[in-house]
Structure formats: structure tokens, C-alpha cells
Write a protein that holds these residues in place. Structure first.
Motif, mmCIF file in Angstrom:
data_model
loop_
_atom_site.group_PDB
_atom_site.id
_atom_site.type_symbol
_atom_site.label_atom_id
_atom_site.label_comp_id
_atom_site.label_asym_id
_atom_site.label_seq_id
_atom_site.Cartn_x
_atom_site.Cartn_y
_atom_site.Cartn_z
ATOM 1 N N UNK A 79 0.844 -1.197 0.000
ATOM 2 C CA UNK A 79 0.000 0.000 0.000
ATOM 3 C C UNK A 79 0.880 1.248 0.000
ATOM 4 N N UNK A 80 0.539 2.216 -0.837
ATOM 5 C CA UNK A 80 1.302 3.456 -0.914
ATOM 6 C C UNK A 80 1.024 4.299 0.328
ATOM 7 N N UNK A 81 2.071 4.593 1.095
ATOM 8 C CA UNK A 81 1.924 5.333 2.348
ATOM 9 C C UNK A 81 2.201 6.817 2.147
ATOM 10 N N UNK A 82 3.134 7.151 1.252
ATOM 11 C CA UNK A 82 3.557 8.538 1.058
ATOM 12 C C UNK A 82 3.337 8.951 -0.394
ATOM 13 N N UNK A 83 2.818 10.140 -0.584
ATOM 14 C CA UNK A 83 2.625 10.699 -1.926
ATOM 15 C C UNK A 83 3.890 11.465 -2.313
ATOM 16 N N UNK A 84 4.663 10.958 -3.284
ATOM 17 C CA UNK A 84 5.917 11.626 -3.617
ATOM 18 C C UNK A 84 5.733 12.888 -4.455
ATOM 19 N N UNK A 85 4.504 13.142 -4.906
ATOM 20 C CA UNK A 85 4.287 14.241 -5.843
ATOM 21 C C UNK A 85 3.720 15.484 -5.180
ATOM 22 N N UNK A 86 4.069 15.665 -3.915
ATOM 23 C CA UNK A 86 3.831 16.915 -3.213
ATOM 24 C C UNK A 86 5.170 17.347 -2.629
ATOM 25 N N UNK A 93 10.885 16.200 3.320
ATOM 26 C CA UNK A 93 12.259 16.044 2.851
ATOM 27 C C UNK A 93 12.324 16.490 1.392
ATOM 28 N N UNK A 94 12.925 17.639 1.118
ATOM 29 C CA UNK A 94 13.006 18.098 -0.267
ATOM 30 C C UNK A 94 13.612 17.056 -1.202
ATOM 31 N N UNK A 95 14.540 16.246 -0.684
ATOM 32 C CA UNK A 95 15.206 15.237 -1.518
ATOM 33 C C UNK A 95 14.247 14.165 -2.018
ATOM 34 N N UNK A 96 13.059 14.039 -1.391
ATOM 35 C CA UNK A 96 12.106 12.996 -1.756
ATOM 36 C C UNK A 96 10.993 13.508 -2.665
ATOM 37 N N UNK A 97 11.021 14.781 -3.008
ATOM 38 C CA UNK A 97 9.981 15.343 -3.873
ATOM 39 C C UNK A 97 10.066 14.747 -5.275
ATOM 40 N N UNK A 99 9.594 11.578 -6.345
ATOM 41 C CA UNK A 99 10.112 10.208 -6.489
ATOM 42 C C UNK A 99 11.415 10.179 -7.281
ATOM 43 N N UNK A 100 12.433 10.925 -6.839
ATOM 44 C CA UNK A 100 13.702 10.983 -7.571
ATOM 45 C C UNK A 100 14.496 9.699 -7.402
ATOM 46 N N UNK A 101 15.590 9.593 -8.138
ATOM 47 C CA UNK A 101 16.473 8.433 -8.009
ATOM 48 C C UNK A 101 17.443 8.603 -6.843
ATOM 49 N N UNK A 102 17.804 7.457 -6.288
ATOM 50 C CA UNK A 102 18.919 7.360 -5.349
ATOM 51 C C UNK A 102 20.085 6.700 -6.065
ATOM 52 N N UNK A 103 21.241 6.697 -5.425
ATOM 53 C CA UNK A 103 22.382 5.918 -5.899
ATOM 54 C C UNK A 103 22.592 4.754 -4.937
ATOM 55 N N UNK A 104 22.493 3.544 -5.452
ATOM 56 C CA UNK A 104 22.792 2.348 -4.673
ATOM 57 C C UNK A 104 24.255 2.002 -4.906
ATOM 58 N N UNK A 105 25.051 2.080 -3.852
ATOM 59 C CA UNK A 105 26.494 1.878 -3.954
ATOM 60 C C UNK A 105 26.838 0.476 -3.456
ATOM 61 N N UNK A 106 27.346 -0.392 -4.318
ATOM 62 C CA UNK A 106 27.668 -1.763 -3.902
ATOM 63 C C UNK A 106 28.714 -1.792 -2.796
ATOM 64 N N UNK A 129 21.787 9.839 -1.582
ATOM 65 C CA UNK A 129 21.183 10.823 -2.467
ATOM 66 C C UNK A 129 22.197 11.224 -3.535
ATOM 67 N N UNK A 130 21.720 11.940 -4.535
ATOM 68 C CA UNK A 130 22.585 12.329 -5.656
ATOM 69 C C UNK A 130 23.745 13.223 -5.217
ATOM 70 N N UNK A 131 23.580 13.900 -4.061
ATOM 71 C CA UNK A 131 24.648 14.775 -3.570
ATOM 72 C C UNK A 131 25.668 14.034 -2.699
ATOM 73 N N UNK A 132 25.514 12.708 -2.576
ATOM 74 C CA UNK A 132 26.460 11.915 -1.798
ATOM 75 C C UNK A 132 26.100 11.757 -0.341
ATOM 76 N N UNK A 133 24.993 12.377 0.086
ATOM 77 C CA UNK A 133 24.554 12.228 1.467
ATOM 78 C C UNK A 133 23.851 10.888 1.654
#
Length: 496
Positions: A79-86, A93-97, A99-106, A129-133
Motif C-alpha cells: 500500500x502506498x503510504x507517502x505521496x511523492x508528488x507533493x 524532505x526536499x530530496x524525496x519530492x 520520487x527521484x532516483x537514489x544511488x545504490x552503492x555496492x 542521495x545524488x549529492x552523496x549524502x
């Protein structure tokens, strides 16, 4: 000159990881791998992955792999709990506006070749996040931070896994269109039959019926370099317990992730279903527990920090303070040790599962069972409260956070009990609803895990709870809080 990739640019790997990554590149080529399952854990402790071809995987070893934030938005039933399009993605969290991509680092330490999947590799990742955080909702990241605090004290967390699960013969996967589900409403659970006729604890004569499959499992787990120690028939029909050698905590959490994944996939290949659901709705089933064996080791001396200095004292002062912290925060930590609605049906008096926060020497009814003691170098504690569907990173982090608070506050656990079900120790939550209420009152877990994460996990679990309550609205609480409901069997049986 080649420009540094995302991993190098943000200093995300140690020198050892960088060296291992070069070895992995060689293995991928020499083994002629076709696919590498590049994976990460979600908030429920379930493996999510993308399968990359070699060239894309080699790129991920420099720049990470682009993944959607989508897997963080759903509860256990999809079930969708959070609406990413607000703004802020409903998470402030501005970083989650959007539904952006994350970087998965092996993490090169976790690379394996999957013995049961032809020409296929596997590796676990950390999320950024894309900024390395670092992604604050990453449970693996939360455990890493807890371990970093422990390491600053010159200590290492050593963990042994003791995990119970159910094996059943798959008769009908229930994949007809009429039986499949949709987000927030899982489909009909698979129909299964038993692998043994009746309960007989540790019965040797049952082994021929399941020996071949258990041998296949053991062979694959050992080939994956997972530290399997023992295999035994447990207390329910088709219930088994696998134990693993004590190893450092992050490695142990990764082992649990890979063990559950491997067991479910291998059993399914062989026509069986493996379930780590705490109490399946099957005739003859007893509850599955996940007992977490723990000690702290002094990094400088390699000595067990829980061991007393003499043979007249049960544990060191540090060990007793650590136990006291786990007991004090047990109710709030239940959200992490026992995160499903189903798991609370295990907490019953005289059931080999605890029903209150107490401790005892070699007592299987106590929440914390001390093993060894009195100068024994193997002295450690076994927390018997956990369920095998728990997120291993959050389970272990909750232990460290609670235990170290006990150390810092020099808490006293009181006297060990010989009658764990009749003492006046605080009772454990009787439902996930109660556990969430305790977590909302906690000051410790928001401080150590981050208020953002605590708010997030509470909303995820409240979505699960609300769907459950809607499904059992026509039942009395004394029934749905004790008996395994159809909703739970749909929600958890195949997923976990």
C-alpha cells in the motif's frame, strides 16, 4: 586523466573495499557471469534488487546504480503510504519530492556468486542521495552509525543467529488471475501440505523425508560462505532451526538477509515454500522465533567485555548495564524486534517465548537468557524476543542503542529470575499497536536513529495496522489479537 566516479568523489569506500572491487571485476570476467543482482534492503528487511549485465555492473562499481525511491514508499502489503508528488514527498524532505532516483552503492564485502542461479552474482548496496549524502531511511546505514559509536568506545558487537522457519510442500501457488492481489491487498496465500506427519521434537526418523532438501540448502549456504553452524527439526510440523557462528554485527545482519533470500529461492526451485512468518496459520504450527546471541569484545585486547573477572560474579558491570538498557527499552524496541502484527501472537506465558522484560541465567522463558557467566570466556546474552521476519539491521541497531544507554546511565537490571512468567517485570506489548505507542514516547530512539526515520517507520507501520483493523472490523479484539487471521496469512506467509 579519468575523472573520479561517484564513489571515489564522495569517499564512500575504504581502501579494502576498493581493493576488493578490483578482485570482483576479475571474477565477473573469469566466471563469465551474465547477471549480477545488485540489491538493497527495504524498511521491512526484504531484499530488493536490479539485475545488471556485466558492463552496467562494472559501471556501478564506480558510480553506483540509479534506483527509484519507490521501494521506501510502501508498507508490507504494497500500500502506498507517502505521496511523492507533493513538496517534500509527504516526508518533509526536499530530496524525496517527485520520487527521484537514489544511488545504490555496492559494498564489495558482500559480493557472492549464487550457486543455485546459473552465471549469476549478488551484492548488497548502501543508498545515497545524488549529492552523496546517506539516505536516512536506510536501515543498513542506521546499523552502521550505531556500530561507529560502539567502535569509538573500543568495542565490537559480536552476534550469533538462531533462526526458526517453516518448510512446506507447495501444492498450488494460487496464481490464477482470480487469486492474485493488488497494492494494499495481497492475494490468496499459496496452498501447501506438510513435510512431516506430526510433531516430534528433534526426531531422527523424520530426516529421510527432508534430508535431500536440507542438504541442498546447507550446500548452497556454505558455498556462499555463510557461517552455517547447525540444522535441526524444531517444535512445529515442518519447522526448522538454522544457527550461524558468531560474527561481527554488520556481517551477521547481511548474513540474515542472504540466508532468508537463499532459503526461500532454493526451496521454491525444489517445489517447496519456506516462510519466516512468525506464526503461520497452519495446523500444527508453533511460533517461529529469532534468538539473537550477543556479546561485546574489547578491540584492543580481544577479550569478552561481558565476562566477569572472577568465577563468583555472573557478568561484568558493563554486561549487566547493557542488559539493563535492553530491558528498559524493550517495549519501544519491539517495533524493531517484532515488527509485524503476527509476531505478537508469540508472546505467551510458559511458551518458550517471553511475555515480559526480564532476564535469567540459562532460562529459556526469560527475554534475556545469559549463557556462560562466572568467568566463562564464552559469556553472552541471548535475546529471545525477536521474530524471524524482523529487519536484521534495525533489530541489531535497537540492541546496541538500548544496551549502550544502559551502560551510559549505569542501569541495574535487578536480580536474574528463575520464574520469568510470574515476576513483576514489565510485560511486553500485546500488539504492534501497543509497541508503536511505546516508540512514540521514546526519547532514545529518535535521538539515535533520527526523528525523521522514527516518524517514517511509525507511519509505515500505522498503514499496516489500519489495513489490518479494517479487515477484522467484524471480529472481537480478544479473537483477532490471539488467533492468526486470514489477513495475516495473506500479508506475511509468502512475503516473509
Amino acid at each position: 586523466m579519468k575523472k573520479p566516479g561517484f564513489i571515489e568523489r564522495h569517499h564512500l569506500w575504504t581502501a579494502a573495499q576498493t581493493e576488493l572491487s578490483e578482485q570482483i571485476k576479475t571474477i565477473v570476467k573469469e566466471q563469465n557471469l551474465l547477471l549480477i543482482r545488485t540489491a538493497w534492503e527495504d524498511q521491512h528487511g526484504i531484499v530488493r534488487s536490479k539485475s545488471l549485465l556485466p558492463q552496467a555492473f562494472l559501471s556501478a562499481l564506480e558510480n553506483g546504480m540509479q534506483i527509484s525511491t519507490g521501494t521506501y514508499l510502501f508498507d508490507s502489503g504494497g500500500a502506498l503510504v507517502f505521496n511523492p508528488f507533493v513538496a517534500g514527498g509527504s516526508l518533509e524532505m526536499p530530496e524525496m519530492t517527485g520520487a527521484p532516483n537514489l544511488l545504490a552503492v555496492p559494498d564489495p564485502h558482500t559480493f557472492r556468486i549464487l550457486p543455485w542461479a546459473k552465471r549469476t552474482g549478488f551484492i548488497l548496496c548502501d543508498q545515497y542521495f545524488q549529492n552523496g549524502q546517506a539516505m536516512p531511511f536506510s536501515s543498513r546505514g542506521i546499523l552502521r552509525r550505531s556500530l561507529a559509536e560502539l567502535h569509538q568506545r573500543g568495542l565490537e558487537h559480536i552476534v550469533g543467529l538462531e533462526v526458526e522457519w517453516y518448510l512446506a510442500k507447495l501444492e498450488d501457488p494460487m496464481l490464477a488471475i482470480a487469486h492474485v492481489g493488488f497494492p494494499g491487498n495481497p492475494g490468496e496465500p499459496p496452498k501447501v501440505s506438510a513435510v512431516e506427519h506430526s510433531f516430534q521434537y528433534l526426531l531422527e526418523s523424520h530426516n529421510p523425508a527432508i534430508h535431500d532438501l536440507l542438504g541442498i540448502l546447507a550446500e548452497n549456504l556454505v558455498e556462499m560462505a555463510l557461517p552455517l553452524r547447525s540444522v535441526e527439526n524444531e517444535g512445529g510440523i515442518g519447522q526448522f532451526e538454522f544457527t550461524f557462528e558468531p560474527i561481527p554485527a554488520l556481517q551477521a545482519a547481511d548474513t540474515m538477509m542472504m540466508f532468508r533470500m537463499a532459503t526461500k529461492q532454493i526451496c521454491r526451485q525444489q517445489g517447496y515454500l519456506a516462510s519466516f512468518m512468525c506464526r503461520p496459520g497452519l495446523k500444527g504450527s508453533s511460533s517461529n522465533g529469532w534468538h539473537l546471541h550477543q556479546s561485546l569484545v574489547d578491540v584492543a585486547t580481544d577479550e569478552n567485555a561481558f565476562m566477569s573477572a572472577d568465577s563468583t560474579t555472573l557478568m561484568s558491570d558493563l554486561g549487566k548495564h547493557f542488559v539493563a538498557g535492553i530491558l528498559k527499552h524493550a517495549n519501544a524496541a519491539s517495533v524493531f524486534t517484532t515488527p509485524t502484527i503476527n509476531g505478537y501472537k508469540r508472546f505467551r506465558p510458559n511458551s518458550l517465548a517471553p511475555d515480559r522484560a526480564g532476564w535469567g541465567l540459562e532460562n529459556r522463558g526469560a527475554m534475556i537468557r545469559v549463557q556462560g557467566g562466572f568467568g566463562d570466556p564464552s559469556t553472552h546474552i541471548e535475546n529471545r524476543v525477536g521474530e524471524p521476519a524482523a529487519n536484521p539491521y534495525l533489530y541489531m541497531a535497537s540492541q546496541l542503542i538500548s544496551g549502550l544507554d544502559g551502560v551510559d546511565c549505569r542501569l541495574d537490571p535487578g536480580s536474574p529470575t528463575e520464574e520469568p512468567y510470574t515476576t513483576e517485570n514489565p510485560t511486553l506489548p500485546k500488539s504492534l499497536i501497543e509497541a508503536i505507542a511505546h516508540l512514540k514516547q521514546s526519547e532514545l530512539f529518535p535521538e539515535k536513529m533520527g526523528q525523521q526515520f522514527i516518524n517514517y517507520i511509525i507511519k509505515i507501520k500505522e498503514s499496516e495496522i489500519n489495513r489490518f483493523l479494517a479487515a477484522v472490523a467484524d471480529q472481537a479484539p480478544e479473537d483477532y489479537l490471539k488467533q492468526v487471521t486470514d489477513w495475516e496469512q495473506r500479508e506475511y506467509f509468502e512475503l516473509f
